[in-house]
Scaffold this active site. Sequence first.
Site, short mmCIF file in Angstrom:
data_model
loop_
_atom_site.label_atom_id
_atom_site.label_comp_id
_atom_site.label_asym_id
_atom_site.label_seq_id
_atom_site.Cartn_x
_atom_site.Cartn_y
_atom_site.Cartn_z
N LYS A 202 0.83 -1.21 0.00
CA LYS A 202 0.00 0.00 0.00
C LYS A 202 0.88 1.28 0.00
CE LYS A 202 -3.96 -2.24 0.09
NZ LYS A 202 -3.78 -3.53 0.68
C1 LIG Z 1 -9.95 -3.55 -0.90
C2 LIG Z 1 -9.27 -4.17 0.27
N1 LIG Z 1 -9.91 -4.23 1.45
C3 LIG Z 1 -9.33 -4.76 2.54
C4 LIG Z 1 -8.06 -5.28 2.50
C5 LIG Z 1 -7.47 -5.91 3.71
O1 LIG Z 1 -6.38 -5.18 4.21
P1 LIG Z 1 -5.26 -5.91 5.08
O2 LIG Z 1 -4.42 -6.72 4.15
O3 LIG Z 1 -4.51 -4.76 5.68
O4 LIG Z 1 -5.94 -6.74 6.09
C6 LIG Z 1 -7.35 -5.24 1.30
C7 LIG Z 1 -5.99 -5.78 1.25
O5 LIG Z 1 -5.31 -5.84 0.29
C8 LIG Z 1 -7.96 -4.68 0.17
O6 LIG Z 1 -7.32 -4.64 -1.01
#
Ligand SMILES: Cc1ncc(COP(=O)(O)O)c(C=O)c1O
Length: 420
Positions: A202
């Site tokens: 990210k």
């Molecule tokens: C659209 C979206 N929502 C939620 C998440 C979940 O985030 P995390 O990996 O920090 O748990 C991601 C992760 O890539 C994502 O792309």
Amino acid sequence: MSAISTKLEPLAIHGGTPVRETLLPYGRQSLDDDDIQAVVGVLKSDWLTTGPKVAQFEEAFASRVGARFAVSYSSGTAALHGAAFAANLRPGDEAITTPLTFCATANCVLYQGATPVFADVCEDTLNLDPQQVLRKISSRTKAIIAVDYAGHPSALDELRQVAQANRAVFIEDACHALGAEYRGKCVGSLADMTVFSFHPVKHIATGEGGMVATNDARVAETLKHFRNHGISSEARERQESGQWFYEMVALGFNYRLTDIACALGISQLGKLEVNLGCRREIAAHYARELRDLPVLFPAVRQEINPAWHLYPIRLKLEALSAGRKEIFRALRAENIGVNVHYIPVYRHPYYRERFPPNEGSCPVAERAYEQLISLPMFHSMTASDVEDVSRALHKVLAYYSAASEGARAAEQDGARVRRG
Ligand SMILES: Cc1ncc(COP(=O)(O)O)c(C=O)c1O
């Protein structure tokens, strides 16, 4: 066909030399000495978790995204769960969301025992289509969860109006969109709750990490309890006030983000503008370099300044002799770390086995899924990395366009012969 093929470079997948010697990943973090020193400082301090860095990161983050409050979580997924809890989603409730997302977006609804309902996306942005959301509203709708796909904010004004008119909570999954702008405003205060992720691919990285931004003080309190077992005070507050007494007021989880991660987050946040600038330059570079290829570029609506978490192109399959699967494999063989975002959530076995069939219910998302390939996109990509991607795409798509021209020519010749 043969006249065209002789000019084509042999693809790495057929034994030719790959465009790069080593794999270019589709995403990765960049950390410098300041980041490392920030973490070392915490490792030498009294507080590895529940300490002062947490509030510092939250305050700096809230201020950057223009929200009154920001509550940190141990991941974007945990932050989504917090938001689903704070929206009071319960068994019997529904939340409308997009199928074209990482499964965590819909899973947070399931964590609360509620039901995700999928609405189709807009043809240009591949974000949740407000018209399609309207068609899925029912008396059970408790929340609408939009995803800012690839870093392009959703139609936030329209979706917020639909949510308000139907007394639903509007959650924006902005895990792709830290730093993106919508009608001149930063993503972070435009929904009831906005969720972010700090996974290494990210815009800023804390290892794992997430945040929920909100302007509502009560929602912020609920989010704080939920990430701390549902306990109404925090360990440091108790230590500072010499109190031991605490009460658990809700069933929460340990979703806390450590001081180690928060120190890294504060340091990384200082680089957000530079990171966004690099990503925007890479996107512009791709758009220039790839303009002659049979691909659709990610759309950018007029009112938007995207954050470019991903750079998903759509293959014009009608102009190519191979499908996405083969083209994907050919690009990987050239050592370009392409990816696919996303398999529509309801196609995952977990969803297929538990919910009525959704296949065919979101044709725009399903068609896009067949065409999508995400190109590498991370802020430390160099101009020469971008050129490698461009060379590989030209090489691979020239091969499959020529083959398709050849096939078409052969078909036309055959038809002429058949007609006599
Ligand atoms: C659209 C979206 N929502 C939620 C998440 C979940 O985030 P995390 O990996 O920090 O748990 C991601 C992760 O890539 C994502 O792309």
